[in-house]
Motif scaffolding. Structure first.
Motif, PDB file in Angstrom:
ATOM      1  N   LEU A 161       4.970  16.622 -78.541  1.00  7.25           N
ATOM      2  CA  LEU A 161       4.804  17.946 -77.930  1.00  7.25           C
ATOM      3  C   LEU A 161       5.965  18.274 -76.992  1.00  7.25           C
ATOM      4  O   LEU A 161       6.498  19.391 -77.012  1.00  7.25           O
ATOM      5  N   PHE A 162       6.393  17.293 -76.204  1.00 10.95           N
ATOM      6  CA  PHE A 162       7.491  17.533 -75.266  1.00 10.95           C
ATOM      7  C   PHE A 162       8.808  17.785 -76.016  1.00 10.95           C
ATOM      8  O   PHE A 162       9.587  18.667 -75.636  1.00 10.95           O
ATOM      9  N   ARG A 163       9.018  17.002 -77.077  1.00 12.19           N
ATOM     10  CA  ARG A 163      10.261  17.201 -77.853  1.00 12.19           C
ATOM     11  C   ARG A 163      10.271  18.573 -78.511  1.00 12.19           C
ATOM     12  O   ARG A 163      11.281  19.268 -78.552  1.00 12.19           O
ATOM     13  N   LEU A 164       9.099  18.949 -79.028  1.00 14.97           N
ATOM     14  CA  LEU A 164       8.959  20.248 -79.702  1.00 14.97           C
ATOM     15  C   LEU A 164       9.292  21.382 -78.726  1.00 14.97           C
ATOM     16  O   LEU A 164      10.036  22.312 -79.038  1.00 14.97           O
ATOM     17  N   LEU A 165       8.755  21.255 -77.546  1.00 20.31           N
ATOM     18  CA  LEU A 165       8.950  22.286 -76.533  1.00 20.31           C
ATOM     19  C   LEU A 165      10.406  22.367 -76.094  1.00 20.31           C
ATOM     20  O   LEU A 165      10.968  23.463 -75.939  1.00 20.31           O
ATOM     21  N   GLU A 166      11.002  21.200 -75.910  1.00 20.32           N
ATOM     22  CA  GLU A 166      12.398  21.160 -75.500  1.00 20.32           C
ATOM     23  C   GLU A 166      13.268  21.823 -76.570  1.00 20.32           C
ATOM     24  O   GLU A 166      14.131  22.652 -76.260  1.00 20.32           O
ATOM     25  N   GLY A 167      12.985  21.484 -77.831  1.00 18.81           N
ATOM     26  CA  GLY A 167      13.754  22.057 -78.935  1.00 18.81           C
ATOM     27  C   GLY A 167      13.587  23.573 -78.985  1.00 18.81           C
ATOM     28  O   GLY A 167      14.560  24.316 -79.155  1.00 18.81           O
ATOM     29  N   LEU A 168      12.362  24.016 -78.791  1.00 22.92           N
ATOM     30  CA  LEU A 168      12.074  25.455 -78.831  1.00 22.92           C
ATOM     31  C   LEU A 168      12.843  26.183 -77.728  1.00 22.92           C
ATOM     32  O   LEU A 168      13.480  27.214 -77.980  1.00 22.92           O
ATOM     33  N   ILE A 169      12.801  25.618 -76.533  1.00 21.12           N
ATOM     34  CA  ILE A 169      13.498  26.260 -75.409  1.00 21.12           C
ATOM     35  C   ILE A 169      14.998  26.300 -75.679  1.00 21.12           C
ATOM     36  O   ILE A 169      15.646  27.343 -75.542  1.00 21.12           O
ATOM     37  N   ARG A 170      15.547  25.158 -76.098  1.00 19.02           N
ATOM     38  CA  ARG A 170      16.999  25.113 -76.327  1.00 19.02           C
ATOM     39  C   ARG A 170      17.429  26.055 -77.451  1.00 19.02           C
ATOM     40  O   ARG A 170      18.416  26.752 -77.344  1.00 19.02           O
ATOM     41  N   GLU A 171      16.652  26.065 -78.532  1.00 25.83           N
ATOM     42  CA  GLU A 171      17.057  26.875 -79.691  1.00 25.83           C
ATOM     43  C   GLU A 171      16.875  28.364 -79.472  1.00 25.83           C
ATOM     44  O   GLU A 171      17.625  29.172 -80.000  1.00 25.83           O
ATOM     45  N   LYS A 172      15.849  28.740 -78.714  1.00 24.46           N
ATOM     46  CA  LYS A 172      15.521  30.162 -78.612  1.00 24.46           C
ATOM     47  C   LYS A 172      15.972  30.818 -77.314  1.00 24.46           C
ATOM     48  O   LYS A 172      15.810  32.020 -77.146  1.00 24.46           O
ATOM     49  N   ASP A 174       3.429  20.940 -62.637  1.00 28.79           N
ATOM     50  CA  ASP A 174       4.194  19.946 -61.896  1.00 28.79           C
ATOM     51  C   ASP A 174       5.263  19.350 -62.809  1.00 28.79           C
ATOM     52  O   ASP A 174       4.938  18.645 -63.764  1.00 28.79           O
ATOM     53  N   PRO A 175       6.542  19.623 -62.538  1.00 30.30           N
ATOM     54  CA  PRO A 175       7.590  19.126 -63.439  1.00 30.30           C
ATOM     55  C   PRO A 175       7.846  17.626 -63.300  1.00 30.30           C
ATOM     56  O   PRO A 175       8.350  17.001 -64.236  1.00 30.30           O
ATOM     57  N   ALA A 176       7.489  17.031 -62.161  1.00 32.96           N
ATOM     58  CA  ALA A 176       7.905  15.650 -61.859  1.00 32.96           C
ATOM     59  C   ALA A 176       7.637  14.637 -62.981  1.00 32.96           C
ATOM     60  O   ALA A 176       8.530  13.868 -63.327  1.00 32.96           O
ATOM     61  N   PRO A 177       6.439  14.610 -63.590  1.00 31.35           N
ATOM     62  CA  PRO A 177       6.205  13.580 -64.614  1.00 31.35           C
ATOM     63  C   PRO A 177       6.792  13.911 -65.991  1.00 31.35           C
ATOM     64  O   PRO A 177       6.676  13.094 -66.901  1.00 31.35           O
ATOM     65  N   LEU A 178       7.420  15.067 -66.151  1.00 31.83           N
ATOM     66  CA  LEU A 178       7.942  15.450 -67.480  1.00 31.83           C
ATOM     67  C   LEU A 178       9.240  14.706 -67.770  1.00 31.83           C
ATOM     68  O   LEU A 178       9.970  14.336 -66.841  1.00 31.83           O
ATOM     69  N   PRO A 179       9.561  14.498 -69.068  1.00 29.65           N
ATOM     70  CA  PRO A 179      10.831  13.835 -69.402  1.00 29.65           C
ATOM     71  C   PRO A 179      12.021  14.624 -68.833  1.00 29.65           C
ATOM     72  O   PRO A 179      11.993  15.860 -68.811  1.00 29.65           O
ATOM     73  N   ALA A 180      13.044  13.880 -68.390  1.00 27.64           N
ATOM     74  CA  ALA A 180      14.189  14.507 -67.732  1.00 27.64           C
ATOM     75  C   ALA A 180      14.851  15.576 -68.614  1.00 27.64           C
ATOM     76  O   ALA A 180      15.251  16.633 -68.135  1.00 27.64           O
ATOM     77  N   ARG A 181      14.932  15.305 -69.923  1.00 29.62           N
ATOM     78  CA  ARG A 181      15.595  16.261 -70.829  1.00 29.62           C
ATOM     79  C   ARG A 181      14.844  17.579 -70.904  1.00 29.62           C
ATOM     80  O   ARG A 181      15.434  18.652 -70.971  1.00 29.62           O
ATOM     81  N   LEU A 182      13.521  17.479 -70.916  1.00 30.46           N
ATOM     82  CA  LEU A 182      12.699  18.687 -70.959  1.00 30.46           C
ATOM     83  C   LEU A 182      12.836  19.458 -69.650  1.00 30.46           C
ATOM     84  O   LEU A 182      12.994  20.690 -69.647  1.00 30.46           O
ATOM     85  N   ARG A 183      12.810  18.706 -68.547  1.00 28.69           N
ATOM     86  CA  ARG A 183      12.973  19.353 -67.234  1.00 28.69           C
ATOM     87  C   ARG A 183      14.306  20.080 -67.153  1.00 28.69           C
ATOM     88  O   ARG A 183      14.393  21.201 -66.659  1.00 28.69           O
ATOM     89  N   LEU A 205       2.648  24.107 -68.156  1.00 26.85           N
ATOM     90  CA  LEU A 205       3.008  22.810 -68.742  1.00 26.85           C
ATOM     91  C   LEU A 205       2.773  21.748 -67.686  1.00 26.85           C
ATOM     92  O   LEU A 205       3.314  21.846 -66.585  1.00 26.85           O
ATOM     93  N   ASN A 206       1.986  20.763 -68.035  1.00 22.43           N
ATOM     94  CA  ASN A 206       1.448  19.848 -67.030  1.00 22.43           C
ATOM     95  C   ASN A 206       0.793  20.677 -65.932  1.00 22.43           C
ATOM     96  O   ASN A 206       1.019  20.489 -64.733  1.00 22.43           O
TER      97      ASN A 206
END
Ligand code: IPE
Ligand code: IPE
Ligand code: MG
Length: 243
Positions: free
Chosen positions: A84-95, A111-120, A142-143
């Motif tokens: 889910l996190f990878r999907l979201l990151e890809g969506l944000i970056r691509e769109k 709360d962004p703190a526990p999210l993967p650094a790349r997604l943040r 998100l979170n």
């Protein structure tokens, strides 16, 4: 009725200012087709992308919040959470570019703190580069958890040293993570369950609720428009007697 006529009908009457969507039913969508849950999430992401494009174009509603991942969703299998996190990151970056050009302003709610650094990093970049936009205020929850949000408000009140009698409803509203958003007028949940699952609590005090059995990947522009037409048929009393 074709979508263009439904939209015309819709524009003739007052529209909500803030619509929040609980995007539920991806897993069941996939299961019904014998596909892995991840494929349901992929189709769900496409549905979200379509809806944002439609909303930025049609400008029906200035504020939209998408509930993408709850504080309870951490208890899913690790692979699903990571997917889910990878999907979201890809969506944000691509769109990002397309949506920024369409006037979308993106905000993270949660709360962004526990999210993967790349997604943040992807979110921060998107927030920064869309700060000046106002065709569509898009918040991605998100979170996010309603209880977390209320507690955040309490923490901020305590940190400011507010005395108990200084804490009025409006003061507290301004301390919530949703301070920059109006209260949602309309909360839509797809997927057939009739519950809030720890989404907006304080903010939902007077929201109209709409539950549809349609699974999120199938929730399209027409389904959204029909939901708004339903909203327009409701009487909102806010505790008063309407004569
Ligand atoms: C999407 O639907 C909601 C998210 C948390 C991403 P689900 O994954 O909850 O789908 P169902 O409810 O199992 O069908
Ligand atoms: C609600 O869906 C959360 C999101 C849509 C992000 P869930 O699928 O997590 O809700 P429950 O667990 O069925 O209540
Ligand atoms: Mg679900």
């Amino acid at each position: 009725m074709p979508l263009s006529e439904l939209l015309e009908k819709l524009r003739a009457r007052p529209l909500p200012k803030h619509v929040a969507l609980i995007m539920d039913g991806n897993g069941r969508w996939a299961k019904a087709r014998g596909l892995p849950r991840s494929e349901g999430h992929r189709q769900g992401a496409l549905a979200a992308e379509r809806l944002v494009r439609f909303l930025a174009r049609e400008r029906l509603v200035p504020y939209v919040t998408l509930f993408a991942f709850s504080t309870e969703n951490w208890s899913r299998p690790r692979e699903e959470v990571e997917f889910l996190f990878r999907l979201l990151e890809g969506l944000i970056r691509e769109k990002l570019r397309e949506f920024a050009e369409a006037g979308v302003r993106l905000r993270l709610l949660g709360d962004p703190a526990p999210l993967p650094a790349r997604l943040r990093a992807a979110i921060e970049e998107a927030e920064k580069s869309t700060r000046g936009n106002d065709a569509l205020h898009l918040a991605v929850a998100l979170n996010f958890g309603g209880r977390w949000a209320v507690l955040e408000g309490v923490r901020r009140a305590l940190a400011q040293g507010l005395a108990p009698d200084e804490l009025k409803e409006e003061t507290f509203r301004g301390l919530l993570p949703t301070a920059e958003l109006p209260d949602p007028d309309f909360i839509i949940r797809t997927g057939g369950h009739m519950r809030l699952s720890n989404f907006f609590l304080w903010e939902a005090a007077y929201a109209e609720l709409y539950f549809t059995p349609t699974l999120w990947p199938d929730f399209d522009e027409e389904a959204f428009t029909l939901a708004l037409l339903d909203f327009q048929g409701r009487t909102r009393n806010f505790g008063r007697v309407i004569t």
